[in-house]
Design a protein around this motif. Structure first.
Motif, PDB file in Angstrom:
ATOM      1  N   SER A   1     -25.880 -18.473   1.927  1.00 50.74           N
ATOM      2  CA  SER A   1     -27.202 -18.875   1.428  1.00 50.74           C
ATOM      3  C   SER A   1     -27.449 -18.291   0.042  1.00 50.74           C
ATOM      4  CB  SER A   1     -28.300 -18.395   2.390  1.00 50.74           C
ATOM      5  OG  SER A   1     -28.242 -19.076   3.623  1.00 50.74           O
ATOM      6  N   PHE A   2     -27.066 -17.045  -0.155  1.00 47.29           N
ATOM      7  CA  PHE A   2     -27.232 -16.380  -1.443  1.00 47.29           C
ATOM      8  C   PHE A   2     -26.418 -17.079  -2.526  1.00 47.29           C
ATOM      9  CE2 PHE A   2     -25.299 -13.045  -4.227  1.00 47.29           C
ATOM     10  CZ  PHE A   2     -26.408 -12.810  -5.025  1.00 47.29           C
ATOM     11  N   VAL A   3     -25.146 -17.321  -2.253  1.00 46.01           N
ATOM     12  CA  VAL A   3     -24.262 -17.960  -3.239  1.00 46.01           C
ATOM     13  C   VAL A   3     -24.735 -19.377  -3.544  1.00 46.01           C
ATOM     14  CG1 VAL A   3     -21.926 -18.827  -3.644  1.00 46.01           C
ATOM     15  CG2 VAL A   3     -22.262 -16.545  -2.680  1.00 46.01           C
ATOM     16  N   LYS A   4     -25.096 -20.126  -2.520  1.00 45.58           N
ATOM     17  CA  LYS A   4     -25.534 -21.508  -2.733  1.00 45.58           C
ATOM     18  C   LYS A   4     -26.852 -21.562  -3.503  1.00 45.58           C
ATOM     19  CE  LYS A   4     -22.141 -23.482  -0.529  1.00 45.58           C
ATOM     20  NZ  LYS A   4     -21.095 -24.213  -1.281  1.00 45.58           N
ATOM     21  N   ALA A   5     -27.716 -20.572  -3.305  1.00 47.12           N
ATOM     22  CA  ALA A   5     -28.971 -20.531  -4.047  1.00 47.12           C
ATOM     23  C   ALA A   5     -28.699 -20.361  -5.541  1.00 47.12           C
ATOM     24  CB  ALA A   5     -29.853 -19.405  -3.535  1.00 47.12           C
TER      25      ALA A   5
ATOM     26  N   ALA B   1     -34.179 -23.992  -1.999  1.00 48.17           N
ATOM     27  CA  ALA B   1     -34.212 -25.328  -1.403  1.00 48.17           C
ATOM     28  C   ALA B   1     -32.858 -26.022  -1.537  1.00 48.17           C
ATOM     29  CB  ALA B   1     -35.308 -26.169  -2.048  1.00 48.17           C
ATOM     30  N   ALA B   2     -32.210 -25.854  -2.706  1.00 43.83           N
ATOM     31  CA  ALA B   2     -30.884 -26.444  -2.912  1.00 43.83           C
ATOM     32  C   ALA B   2     -29.863 -25.797  -1.986  1.00 43.83           C
ATOM     33  CB  ALA B   2     -30.456 -26.281  -4.369  1.00 43.83           C
ATOM     34  N   ALA B   3     -29.959 -24.481  -1.813  1.00 42.83           N
ATOM     35  CA  ALA B   3     -29.055 -23.779  -0.894  1.00 42.83           C
ATOM     36  C   ALA B   3     -29.216 -24.304   0.517  1.00 42.83           C
ATOM     37  CB  ALA B   3     -29.331 -22.280  -0.947  1.00 42.83           C
ATOM     38  N   ALA B   4     -30.468 -24.505   0.924  1.00 46.91           N
ATOM     39  CA  ALA B   4     -30.726 -25.020   2.268  1.00 46.91           C
ATOM     40  C   ALA B   4     -30.133 -26.404   2.455  1.00 46.91           C
ATOM     41  CB  ALA B   4     -32.240 -25.049   2.509  1.00 46.91           C
ATOM     42  N   ARG B   5     -30.272 -27.250   1.428  1.00 47.76           N
ATOM     43  CA  ARG B   5     -29.721 -28.596   1.513  1.00 47.76           C
ATOM     44  C   ARG B   5     -28.200 -28.559   1.635  1.00 47.76           C
ATOM     45  NH1 ARG B   5     -32.058 -30.397  -2.626  1.00 47.76           N
ATOM     46  NH2 ARG B   5     -30.388 -30.130  -4.145  1.00 47.76           N
TER      47      ARG B   5
ATOM     48  N   LYS C   1     -18.649 -10.744  -6.896  1.00 48.07           N
ATOM     49  CA  LYS C   1     -17.693 -10.269  -5.895  1.00 48.07           C
ATOM     50  C   LYS C   1     -17.595 -11.193  -4.684  1.00 48.07           C
ATOM     51  CE  LYS C   1     -16.450  -6.500  -8.039  1.00 48.07           C
ATOM     52  NZ  LYS C   1     -15.064  -6.345  -8.556  1.00 48.07           N
ATOM     53  N   VAL C   2     -18.717 -11.863  -4.330  1.00 49.75           N
ATOM     54  CA  VAL C   2     -18.719 -12.621  -3.071  1.00 49.75           C
ATOM     55  C   VAL C   2     -18.594 -14.134  -3.253  1.00 49.75           C
ATOM     56  CG1 VAL C   2     -20.066 -10.852  -1.888  1.00 49.75           C
ATOM     57  CG2 VAL C   2     -21.252 -12.777  -2.980  1.00 49.75           C
ATOM     58  N   ARG C   3     -18.841 -14.624  -4.467  1.00 51.55           N
ATOM     59  CA  ARG C   3     -18.833 -16.080  -4.616  1.00 51.55           C
ATOM     60  C   ARG C   3     -17.462 -16.672  -4.321  1.00 51.55           C
ATOM     61  NH1 ARG C   3     -17.160 -18.077  -9.757  1.00 51.55           N
ATOM     62  NH2 ARG C   3     -16.613 -16.428 -11.247  1.00 51.55           N
ATOM     63  N   HIS C   4     -16.401 -15.912  -4.636  1.00 48.27           N
ATOM     64  CA  HIS C   4     -15.052 -16.405  -4.370  1.00 48.27           C
ATOM     65  C   HIS C   4     -14.792 -16.474  -2.871  1.00 48.27           C
ATOM     66  CE1 HIS C   4     -14.219 -16.079  -8.624  1.00 48.27           C
ATOM     67  NE2 HIS C   4     -14.596 -14.817  -8.613  1.00 48.27           N
ATOM     68  N   VAL C   5     -15.416 -15.592  -2.115  1.00 47.76           N
ATOM     69  CA  VAL C   5     -15.227 -15.600  -0.661  1.00 47.76           C
ATOM     70  C   VAL C   5     -15.695 -16.921  -0.072  1.00 47.76           C
ATOM     71  CG1 VAL C   5     -15.923 -14.502   1.504  1.00 47.76           C
ATOM     72  CG2 VAL C   5     -15.444 -13.093  -0.509  1.00 47.76           C
ATOM     73  N   ILE C   6     -16.896 -17.360  -0.472  1.00 46.54           N
ATOM     74  CA  ILE C   6     -17.437 -18.615   0.043  1.00 46.54           C
ATOM     75  C   ILE C   6     -16.577 -19.797  -0.396  1.00 46.54           C
ATOM     76  CG2 ILE C   6     -19.443 -20.130   0.060  1.00 46.54           C
ATOM     77  CD1 ILE C   6     -19.778 -17.489   1.608  1.00 46.54           C
ATOM     78  N   ASN C   7     -16.181 -19.796  -1.659  1.00 43.29           N
ATOM     79  CA  ASN C   7     -15.330 -20.884  -2.151  1.00 43.29           C
ATOM     80  C   ASN C   7     -13.998 -20.919  -1.427  1.00 43.29           C
ATOM     81  OD1 ASN C   7     -17.247 -21.714  -4.016  1.00 43.29           O
ATOM     82  ND2 ASN C   7     -16.460 -20.404  -5.636  1.00 43.29           N
ATOM     83  N   ASP C   8     -13.421 -19.748  -1.173  1.00 47.04           N
ATOM     84  CA  ASP C   8     -12.141 -19.684  -0.470  1.00 47.04           C
ATOM     85  C   ASP C   8     -12.274 -20.204   0.957  1.00 47.04           C
ATOM     86  OD1 ASP C   8     -10.900 -18.664  -2.685  1.00 47.04           O
ATOM     87  OD2 ASP C   8     -10.922 -16.575  -2.007  1.00 47.04           O
ATOM     88  N   ILE C   9     -13.379 -19.863   1.604  1.00 44.94           N
ATOM     89  CA  ILE C   9     -13.592 -20.336   2.972  1.00 44.94           C
ATOM     90  C   ILE C   9     -13.749 -21.863   2.992  1.00 44.94           C
ATOM     91  CG2 ILE C   9     -15.261 -20.350   4.883  1.00 44.94           C
ATOM     92  CD1 ILE C   9     -15.745 -17.385   4.306  1.00 44.94           C
TER      93      ILE C   9
ATOM     94  N   GLU D   1     -26.756 -30.420  -6.594  1.00 46.58           N
ATOM     95  CA  GLU D   1     -27.175 -31.413  -5.616  1.00 46.58           C
ATOM     96  C   GLU D   1     -26.117 -31.645  -4.545  1.00 46.58           C
ATOM     97  OE1 GLU D   1     -29.575 -34.691  -7.214  1.00 46.58           O
ATOM     98  OE2 GLU D   1     -29.116 -33.891  -9.201  1.00 46.58           O
ATOM     99  N   ASP D   2     -25.073 -30.800  -4.572  1.00 47.35           N
ATOM    100  CA  ASP D   2     -24.038 -30.819  -3.536  1.00 47.35           C
ATOM    101  C   ASP D   2     -23.446 -32.216  -3.343  1.00 47.35           C
ATOM    102  OD1 ASP D   2     -22.401 -29.596  -1.687  1.00 47.35           O
ATOM    103  OD2 ASP D   2     -23.805 -29.858  -0.023  1.00 47.35           O
ATOM    104  N   ILE D   3     -23.055 -32.839  -4.451  1.00 46.19           N
ATOM    105  CA  ILE D   3     -22.497 -34.189  -4.428  1.00 46.19           C
ATOM    106  C   ILE D   3     -20.974 -34.108  -4.312  1.00 46.19           C
ATOM    107  CG2 ILE D   3     -22.233 -36.333  -5.727  1.00 46.19           C
ATOM    108  CD1 ILE D   3     -25.070 -35.829  -4.714  1.00 46.19           C
TER     109      ILE D   3
END
Length: 310
Positions: free
Chosen positions: A9-13, A20-24, A68-76, A137-139
């Protein structure tokens, strides 16, 4: 606490520019995304974001933590895509943005057969002629005509669509029929203003392999091509329409196609209408996941090899 979900949620925000974009992107409510971030900050005993009603900004600690954490989410996410590809079956959500006319007249007829073949996929279709931010917009994929392309996106041409210059029988009876592009300066032209740039979409022609734009007299301008088609039907002037819009209207007799070749009159300087080129766009090569590749393959196979011009 589900730490990974809170980090997501943090990274997506940050990537999306808002909670709101993170939630979407996560498929949850904004309240849930906000609570995830609050719990993450509580577990770290540190403020990561400063929030106002209109903006979101990283604190100094938040900026360090994000790097430090954004790569973790992208890797997952990349790992999940890889597993899906190894399983060989597209699944999950596919978010498609497209120019409004292409979505209404082309994609809406093609998507049902695609979802029938891949029932584990859910489709979200966004119709807009505005600029699209693939990250915020997560397209997964956007479909644009050439004049709408944006820098920084990977683009693959998927179709070349003829355009037709059309007017109603009533308009032709009143104003006469133009026989060459140069005749258009004496006619009422219904023109499309691109929302992305604010510029008019030029009317291009090809003669002896050279492109040119005749002088025009715009009588009505709109940022909606379907409205221009309706105006043409009502006798307001001449419209430039893609074949997938124009053909049914010509076939029904509501519009007449102009600049048809007349070999019996060699004095007329004929010209070819410049076509529209459509592209599939992605934020980068990593966005070419199995579900995206499968959709592109289905789309290109479903599109006509050559578009009929009536």
């Amino acid at each position: 606490m589900d730490t990974l979900r809170s980090i997501e949620s943090f990274v997506k925000a940050i990537e999306g520019g808002s909670i709101a974009a993170a939630a979407r992107m996560q498929g949850i409510t904004p309240a849930a995304a906000s609570q995830n971030i609050i719990r993450l900050e509580a577990s770290l005993n540190a403020r990561l974001l400063t929030r106002t009603t209109r903006s979101l900004a990283l604190t100094e600690v938040g900026a360090i933590y994000y790097e430090k954490v954004r790569h973790v989410i992208n890797d997952i996410e990349n790992a999940q895509s890889l597993v899906t590809e190894l399983q060989g079956e597209p699944q999950g959500r596919l978010r498609i943005a497209t120019s409004a006319a292409f979505g209404r007249h082309v994609l809406s007829a093609i998507i049902p057969s695609f979802t029938a073949m891949y029932p584990k996929l859910s489709i979200e279709l966004l119709l807009t002629d505005q600029n699209i931010d693939h990250v915020k917009e997560d397209i997964d994929i956007s479909i644009r005509f050439k004049q709408q392309l944006e820098l920084g996106l990977v683009a693959k041409r998927i179709a070349v669509v003829p355009v037709l210059f059309c007017a109603s029988p009533a308009y032709i009876a009143l104003k006469g029929e133009p026989h060459t592009p140069e005749d258009l300066q004496r006619h009422d032209c219904l023109m499309f203003r691109m929302p992305t740039s604010g510029r008019l979409l030029n009317w291009g022609f090809l003669r002896d392999e050279l492109r040119f734009e005749p002088e025009l007299k715009p009588s009505i301008i709109s940022n909606d091509i379907n409205s221009l088609a309706e105006l043409a039907i009502a006798g307001a002037g001449i419209a430039r329409l893609a074949a997938f819009i124009a053909n049914p209207l010509i076939k029904s007799g509501k519009l007449i196609s102009l600049f048809q070749q007349d070999t019996s009159n060699p004095s007329i300087m004929h010209a070819d209408n410049e076509p529209l080129e459509f592209y599939a766009c992605f934020r980068d090569h990593h966005a070419m996941t199995l579900k995206v590749k499968t959709f592109i393959n289905h789309l290109t196979s479903a599109l006509p090899a050559s578009w009929d011009v009536i």
